[in-house]
Design an enzyme around this catalytic site. Structure first.
Site, PDB file in Angstrom:
ATOM      1  N   GLU A 105      -5.861   2.432  -3.899  1.00 61.66           N
ATOM      2  CA  GLU A 105      -6.028   1.135  -4.555  1.00 61.66           C
ATOM      3  C   GLU A 105      -5.490   1.192  -5.979  1.00 61.66           C
ATOM      4  O   GLU A 105      -4.763   0.322  -6.426  1.00 61.66           O
ATOM      5  CB  GLU A 105      -7.499   0.712  -4.582  1.00 61.66           C
TER       6      GLU A 105
ATOM      7  N   HIS B  42       0.464  -6.165  -5.470  1.00 63.39           N
ATOM      8  CA  HIS B  42      -0.460  -5.107  -5.052  1.00 63.39           C
ATOM      9  C   HIS B  42      -0.312  -4.843  -3.545  1.00 63.39           C
ATOM     10  O   HIS B  42      -0.226  -3.696  -3.109  1.00 63.39           O
ATOM     11  CB  HIS B  42      -1.899  -5.532  -5.394  1.00 63.39           C
ATOM     12  N   GLU B  43      -0.239  -5.923  -2.768  1.00 66.30           N
ATOM     13  CA  GLU B  43      -0.087  -5.766  -1.318  1.00 66.30           C
ATOM     14  C   GLU B  43       1.277  -5.186  -0.975  1.00 66.30           C
ATOM     15  O   GLU B  43       1.404  -4.350  -0.084  1.00 66.30           O
ATOM     16  CB  GLU B  43      -0.283  -7.116  -0.604  1.00 66.30           C
TER      17      GLU B  43
ATOM     18  N   HIS C  83       1.080  -1.595  -1.346  1.00 71.91           N
ATOM     19  CA  HIS C  83       0.502  -0.937  -0.167  1.00 71.91           C
ATOM     20  C   HIS C  83       1.588  -0.702   0.888  1.00 71.91           C
ATOM     21  O   HIS C  83       1.642   0.358   1.515  1.00 71.91           O
ATOM     22  CB  HIS C  83      -0.593  -1.804   0.461  1.00 71.91           C
TER      23      HIS C  83
END
Lengths: 414, 185
Positions: free
Chosen positions: A233, A145-146, A149
């Site tokens: 997100e 997930h990071e 980003h």
């Protein structure tokens, strides 16, 4: 994947431009309100100067201030080879060209975040709580997930948007204060201009419009900013599923994080970069139009509803839950899921002591390993020849403090 | 007349700009595929480097598992000499299978499982397996993107003119063999 980044970039550009326009309008309106007719240009000038100062402050110091404020410590590969392996796996899966730096934050609140305006100098920080509460698959989902980003350039755009929003809010606060404490100045200037006669009709209209802008702009800008943050997100969740090919990992990680979370104090500007909003993690974030993150339950629901692991599958699941699409259609053809499971058992990624050992070694503690597998941190001042294992009770020989501490600086430099 | 010429010139300029943009996009995608391929290579090499260490370590504890150890070494040498995408994928799968049985065999040796060196090698190899799988996944994703792009109209005209050809997927034959080595202790 390039398509996705491009679509993101277009959307973000729109957000930045709209926020910029709002900022300029705001400056103009405040100028008109404070300095009377023709003061709009001064107002715009003031707004831009504040924006520039904010930008400079952020770009010059934000990262180091954030890192030191949270007690984050940069890790070397030797200190946590497994964490580096997990991050490198995701770097490869996402096709990033550079390995992010790795930081460890000593906090029992399980959380993680990414920083770095360019992919080249990005960094991923995890808390010790994250490492001992999640198993490898779950940690991988969070790291993915990071990485999402970083890959989607969220850090860059949310920073720019955050600074612009911050300036708008500062301007509105300044105006509020001005009218509370310095309202008389405006009265004088308006009575003078009304004394001039002609044009007062137009001026009153401008004043009313300006007032409306000053009141509404910050609210609208915030709504826009937070909507964008929430969307990003979801996009990072979609990227996570695509990189790991295993949405369940992130889903179960989010559940654990939401259940065990406790609040962390961080700057508002960086909140969108965390896996869950650090300020509301404990109570379960109230879902509103002013939330940086979508409700965790909703994120888990979308992830669990995915039929496969591609962006198209995420989009379908999102559409079913929210009633509209998330990702532009042209970016969907990208992936055909080839489901590969990383090997993992259900054990936590690290023990509590193991996760803290890197933090402890920076405090001068020496890590000793017992034959039973337990790790014991020996304080720098401990001067007995042996120490009892906390788990099995066996005596472990401990080198003299001088010998122990002599090796420390070298270890830290590595 | 003049209007006609202007329109023609504009049309030609737009066409050229489109062709340049498409060409650059195709080059970028092809580079991405090549990049992804070299990433697989890096990880495969890493695995070749780790295997002799692992074999040596296991030998010290489980000398009479000669057959399993030989299989691993043989599969490694075969994989190293394989050329071409499908052959390579095949050989790598055999190696993955051989490693899998080596880790399965080591289950029976508690001393081996307690060996720090073995545990480290095991973590490194497991992660390398994952990295191979993920780089393969990324290679296949970018290849899929690239192949789709060069076949789509009108990009296919530009692709045909400058000889952009399809790339092969790095795929395993048996779906069961796609799984990374699973080691549980």
């Amino acid at each position: 994947m390039w398509e996705q980044i491009r679509a993101n970039r277009r959307r973000s550009l729109t957000l930045i431009i709209v926020l910029g326009v709002v900022l300029v309008l705001m400056g103009f309106s405040i100028g008109e309100l404070m300095f009377g007719q023709g003061g709009g240009t001064i107002g715009i000038g003031v707004a831009l100067v504040i924006w520039l100062i904010q930008m400079m402050v952020y770009f010059l110091s934000a990262e180091s201030v954030l890192m030191s404020g949270m007690n984050a410590r940069e890790l070397s590969r030797d200190e946590s080879p497994r964490l580096f392996n997990v991050i490198e796996e995701m770097k490869i899966a996402s096709g990033l060209n550079h390995m992010p730096r790795v930081y460890l934050v000593d906090s029992s609140a399980p959380n993680a975040f990414a920083i770095g305006r360019k992919a080249k100098d990005s960094a991923i920080a995890v808390t010790t709580g994250l490492m001992y509460r999640l198993n490898r698959d779950e940690l991988q989902g969070v790291i993915a997930h990071e990485t999402g980003h970083i890959k989607n350039r969220d850090v860059q755009f949310m920073t720019l948007a955050g600074v612009t929003l911050g300036t708008i809010i500062i301007l509105s606060e300044l105006t509020g204060r001005y009218f509370l404490f310095g309202g008389r100045m405006r009265d004088r200037s308006s009575s003078r201009s009304s004394g001039d006669g002609g044009g007062s009709q137009a001026q009153i209209v401008i004043l009313i419009i300006s007032l409306v802008v000053v009141v509404l702009a910050p609210i609208l800008a915030q709504m826009l900013y937070f909507a964008c943050s929430r969307k990003r997100e979801y996009l990072a969740d979609a990227s996570s599923a695509q990189y790991t090919r295993y949405p369940e990992g992130l889903a179960s990680a989010l559940e654990k994080i939401a259940g065990k979370g406790s609040a962390m104090t961080v700057s508002k500007a960086v909140a969108p970069m965390f896996i869950v909003n650090p300020m509301y993690a404990a109570s379960g974030e109230p879902s509103s139009i002013f939330s940086t993150h979508p409700p965790t339950g909703q994120r888990v629901k979308v992830l669990r509803a995915m039929a496969g692991a591609s962006l198209a599958d995420y989009d379908a699941a999102y559409r079913a839950a929210e009633g509209r699409g998330l990702i532009g259609t042209q970016s969907l053809n990208a992936s055909q899921p080839e489901v590969i499971r990383a090997s993992s058992d259900n054990a936590p990624f690290e023990t509590r002591a193991g996760a803290r050992s890197a933090v402890a070694s920076s405090d001068g503690y020496t890590a000793m390993q017992c034959d039973c597998g337990a790790k014991i941190g020996v304080p720098p001042a401990y001067n007995q020849p042996q120490i009892n294992c906390v788990r099995c009770g066996a005596d472990i020989p401990v080198p003299a403090p001088a010998a122990r501490n002599a090796t420390m600086p070298g270890k830290q430099d590595a | 007349m003049i209007l006609g010429v202007v329109i023609l010139v504009i049309a030609v300029v737009v066409l050229i700009l489109y062709a340049v943009g498409t060409y650059n996009g195709l080059v970028r995608m092809r580079n991405e595929v090549q990049n992804a391929w070299s990433q697989i290579d890096v990880q495969l090499k890493r695995r070749y480097d780790l295997i002799p260490n692992l074999v040596e370590t296991v030998k010290g504890y489980a000398a009479h598992e000669r057959q399993t150890l030989e299989n691993v070494t043989k599969a490694r040498n075969m994989a190293m000499s394989a050329t071409g995408v499908p052959e390579r994928a095949e050989a790598e799968n055999v190696l993955t299978g051989a490693l899998k049985s080596l880790f399965a065999v080591s289950e029976a040796y508690p001393d081996l499982k307690a060996n720090q060196n073995f545990l480290q090698l095991q973590e490194e190899l497991t992660s390398t397996e994952n990295k191979i799988a993920f780089s393969r996944q990324y290679y296949n994703d970018s290849t899929m993107n690239y192949n789709t792009r060069i076949e789509q109209f009108p990009a296919n005209i530009v692709a045909g003119m400058f000889n952009f050809t399809r790339r092969e997927f790095f795929e395993a034959k048996e779906p069961a063999e796609r799984e990374a080595v699973k080691v549980k202790f």
